[in-house]
Design a protein around this motif. Structure first.
Motif, PDB file in Angstrom:
ATOM      1  N   HIS A   1      30.650  34.714  45.786  1.00 36.26           N
ATOM      2  CA  HIS A   1      30.962  35.552  44.829  1.00 36.26           C
ATOM      3  C   HIS A   1      30.258  36.090  44.179  1.00 36.26           C
ATOM      4  O   HIS A   1      30.004  37.039  43.024  1.00 36.26           O
ATOM      5  CB  HIS A   1      32.529  35.170  44.673  1.00 36.26           C
ATOM      6  CG  HIS A   1      33.885  35.046  45.516  1.00 36.26           C
ATOM      7  ND1 HIS A   1      34.707  33.265  45.201  1.00 36.26           N
ATOM      8  CD2 HIS A   1      33.895  35.249  46.862  1.00 36.26           C
ATOM      9  CE1 HIS A   1      35.080  33.571  45.949  1.00 36.26           C
ATOM     10  NE2 HIS A   1      34.878  34.436  47.250  1.00 36.26           N
ATOM     11  N   HIS A   2      28.780  35.190  43.313  1.00 42.88           N
ATOM     12  CA  HIS A   2      28.337  35.697  42.873  1.00 42.88           C
ATOM     13  C   HIS A   2      26.895  36.309  43.604  1.00 42.88           C
ATOM     14  O   HIS A   2      25.852  37.147  42.657  1.00 42.88           O
ATOM     15  CB  HIS A   2      27.500  34.441  42.082  1.00 42.88           C
ATOM     16  CG  HIS A   2      29.191  33.617  41.734  1.00 42.88           C
ATOM     17  ND1 HIS A   2      29.239  32.366  42.458  1.00 42.88           N
ATOM     18  CD2 HIS A   2      29.653  34.330  40.511  1.00 42.88           C
ATOM     19  CE1 HIS A   2      30.537  32.404  41.553  1.00 42.88           C
ATOM     20  NE2 HIS A   2      30.737  32.863  40.110  1.00 42.88           N
ATOM     21  N   SER A   3      27.015  37.319  44.592  1.00 43.72           N
ATOM     22  CA  SER A   3      25.862  37.933  45.178  1.00 43.72           C
ATOM     23  C   SER A   3      26.550  39.088  45.668  1.00 43.72           C
ATOM     24  O   SER A   3      27.031  39.789  45.376  1.00 43.72           O
ATOM     25  CB  SER A   3      25.346  36.825  46.472  1.00 43.72           C
ATOM     26  OG  SER A   3      24.780  37.418  47.095  1.00 43.72           O
ATOM     27  N   TRP A   4      25.153  39.515  45.481  1.00 45.67           N
ATOM     28  CA  TRP A   4      25.424  41.114  45.486  1.00 45.67           C
ATOM     29  C   TRP A   4      25.043  41.354  47.146  1.00 45.67           C
ATOM     30  O   TRP A   4      24.693  42.761  48.010  1.00 45.67           O
ATOM     31  CB  TRP A   4      24.073  41.898  45.277  1.00 45.67           C
ATOM     32  CG  TRP A   4      24.358  42.185  43.056  1.00 45.67           C
ATOM     33  CD1 TRP A   4      23.322  41.660  42.340  1.00 45.67           C
ATOM     34  CD2 TRP A   4      25.265  43.108  42.820  1.00 45.67           C
ATOM     35  NE1 TRP A   4      24.245  41.925  41.371  1.00 45.67           N
ATOM     36  CE2 TRP A   4      24.509  43.403  41.468  1.00 45.67           C
ATOM     37  CE3 TRP A   4      25.730  44.754  43.526  1.00 45.67           C
ATOM     38  CZ2 TRP A   4      25.442  44.001  40.525  1.00 45.67           C
ATOM     39  CZ3 TRP A   4      26.762  45.128  42.256  1.00 45.67           C
ATOM     40  CH2 TRP A   4      26.659  44.924  41.299  1.00 45.67           C
ATOM     41  N   GLU A   5      24.825  40.826  48.132  1.00 48.10           N
ATOM     42  CA  GLU A   5      24.695  40.027  49.261  1.00 48.10           C
ATOM     43  C   GLU A   5      25.970  39.273  50.103  1.00 48.10           C
ATOM     44  O   GLU A   5      25.362  38.667  50.242  1.00 48.10           O
ATOM     45  CB  GLU A   5      23.097  39.977  49.369  1.00 48.10           C
ATOM     46  CG  GLU A   5      21.940  40.259  49.263  1.00 48.10           C
ATOM     47  CD  GLU A   5      20.259  40.798  49.134  1.00 48.10           C
ATOM     48  OE1 GLU A   5      20.384  39.697  49.841  1.00 48.10           O
ATOM     49  OE2 GLU A   5      19.685  40.760  48.934  1.00 48.10           O
ATOM     50  N   PRO A   6      26.818  39.816  50.096  1.00 48.75           N
ATOM     51  CA  PRO A   6      28.009  38.743  50.640  1.00 48.75           C
ATOM     52  C   PRO A   6      27.595  39.143  52.362  1.00 48.75           C
ATOM     53  O   PRO A   6      27.241  40.051  52.837  1.00 48.75           O
ATOM     54  CB  PRO A   6      29.555  40.003  50.151  1.00 48.75           C
ATOM     55  CG  PRO A   6      28.570  41.200  50.495  1.00 48.75           C
ATOM     56  CD  PRO A   6      26.864  41.416  49.771  1.00 48.75           C
ATOM     57  N   GLU A   7      28.318  37.931  52.932  1.00 48.30           N
ATOM     58  CA  GLU A   7      28.578  37.710  54.378  1.00 48.30           C
ATOM     59  C   GLU A   7      29.627  38.646  54.306  1.00 48.30           C
ATOM     60  O   GLU A   7      30.472  39.229  54.260  1.00 48.30           O
ATOM     61  CB  GLU A   7      28.355  37.026  54.281  1.00 48.30           C
ATOM     62  CG  GLU A   7      29.205  36.499  56.355  1.00 48.30           C
ATOM     63  CD  GLU A   7      27.666  35.960  56.443  1.00 48.30           C
ATOM     64  OE1 GLU A   7      27.143  36.565  57.654  1.00 48.30           O
ATOM     65  OE2 GLU A   7      27.053  36.020  55.872  1.00 48.30           O
ATOM     66  N   CYS A   8      28.977  40.041  55.674  1.00 47.32           N
ATOM     67  CA  CYS A   8      29.514  41.541  56.193  1.00 47.32           C
ATOM     68  C   CYS A   8      29.619  41.390  57.732  1.00 47.32           C
ATOM     69  O   CYS A   8      28.653  40.602  58.267  1.00 47.32           O
ATOM     70  CB  CYS A   8      28.507  42.069  55.737  1.00 47.32           C
ATOM     71  SG  CYS A   8      29.098  42.750  53.882  1.00 47.32           S
ATOM     72  N   LEU A   9      30.508  41.997  58.821  1.00 47.92           N
ATOM     73  CA  LEU A   9      31.059  42.329  59.272  1.00 47.92           C
ATOM     74  C   LEU A   9      29.795  42.993  60.004  1.00 47.92           C
ATOM     75  O   LEU A   9      28.691  43.910  59.119  1.00 47.92           O
ATOM     76  CB  LEU A   9      32.186  42.566  60.477  1.00 47.92           C
ATOM     77  CG  LEU A   9      33.327  41.196  59.576  1.00 47.92           C
ATOM     78  CD1 LEU A   9      34.387  42.143  59.535  1.00 47.92           C
ATOM     79  CD2 LEU A   9      32.194  39.863  60.163  1.00 47.92           C
ATOM     80  N   ASN A  10      29.447  43.076  61.189  1.00 47.86           N
ATOM     81  CA  ASN A  10      28.519  43.966  61.948  1.00 47.86           C
ATOM     82  C   ASN A  10      29.200  45.254  63.208  1.00 47.86           C
ATOM     83  O   ASN A  10      30.487  44.800  63.560  1.00 47.86           O
ATOM     84  CB  ASN A  10      28.094  43.580  62.791  1.00 47.86           C
ATOM     85  CG  ASN A  10      26.671  42.362  62.072  1.00 47.86           C
ATOM     86  OD1 ASN A  10      26.196  43.210  61.302  1.00 47.86           O
ATOM     87  ND2 ASN A  10      26.890  41.614  62.051  1.00 47.86           N
ATOM     88  N   ARG A  11      29.075  45.972  63.125  1.00 43.61           N
ATOM     89  CA  ARG A  11      29.940  47.074  63.534  1.00 43.61           C
ATOM     90  C   ARG A  11      29.482  47.548  64.789  1.00 43.61           C
ATOM     91  O   ARG A  11      28.318  46.817  64.805  1.00 43.61           O
ATOM     92  CB  ARG A  11      30.272  48.669  63.143  1.00 43.61           C
ATOM     93  CG  ARG A  11      30.857  49.723  64.344  1.00 43.61           C
ATOM     94  CD  ARG A  11      30.852  50.554  63.941  1.00 43.61           C
ATOM     95  NE  ARG A  11      31.800  51.143  62.610  1.00 43.61           N
ATOM     96  CZ  ARG A  11      32.833  51.728  62.275  1.00 43.61           C
ATOM     97  NH1 ARG A  11      34.046  51.315  63.768  1.00 43.61           N
ATOM     98  NH2 ARG A  11      32.900  51.540  61.444  1.00 43.61           N
TER      99      ARG A  11
END
Length: 169
Positions: free
Chosen positions: A43-53
């Motif tokens: 929660h302290h990152s500008w690069e969170p884990e994201c899903l891919n479409r």
């Protein structure tokens, strides 16, 4: 509901699937989907884990490798383009305080996994969260996701035999 493949090394591959209720990339305002996993998401990152479409569909997916004993909750955070972390970081000063303000703003939009039939939890902050367990039940299937179907067949040893997106018109 996450699709889970237990591996021999004490870890499990967990695949998360989210269906965009607004449709595909041409009809939806969702530019990214953050995968918020309890005790795993930074929660302290500008690069969170994201899903891919999956291009041309309403399906988003992402995978994590976790300890097979992991138990926890998760949610999805759909983001419009003006809430993407890179965009917000460039608009502001990029500080830790700016990142925290961004996170608190977007986490208010988190949603539980509607495909997960387990009971929804409510956190102490009032967040609605889905639960996940890395041990599978025999014969679990996940089908019919929007205009296509995401099919998974889990075998007797918790092995995913097929994982395929079948797009239908």
């Amino acid at each position: 509901m996450p699709l889970i493949k237990t591996q021999d090394n004490g870890e499990s591959l967990v695949v998360f699937v989210w269906q965009d209720p607004q449709g595909n990339e041409k009809t939806s305002s969702t530019a990214s989907v953050v995968l918020a996993v309890n005790s795993l998401t930074d929660h302290h990152s500008w690069e969170p884990e994201c899903l891919n479409r999956v291009v041309g569909t309403d399906v988003w997916f992402g995978q994590l490798t976790v300890n097979s004993k992991w138990r926890g909750s998760y949610s999805f955070i759909p983001l419009p383009a003006n809430q993407l972390p890179g965009f917000v970081k460039k608009q502001g000063d990029g500080t830790r305080e700016a990142q925290r303000a961004w996170w608190l703003e977007v986490v208010a939009n988190q949603i539980p996994d509607v495909l997960n039939k387990s009971p929804i939890l409510t956190s102490g902050w009032g967040e609605r969260l889905s639960t996940s367990f890395t041990s599978c039940t025999r014969g679990r299937r996940l089908e019919r996701v929007g205009s296509g179907s995401f099919a998974s067949i889990v075998g007797g040893s918790n092995t995913i035999y097929s994982l395929a997106l079948i797009h239908t018109k």
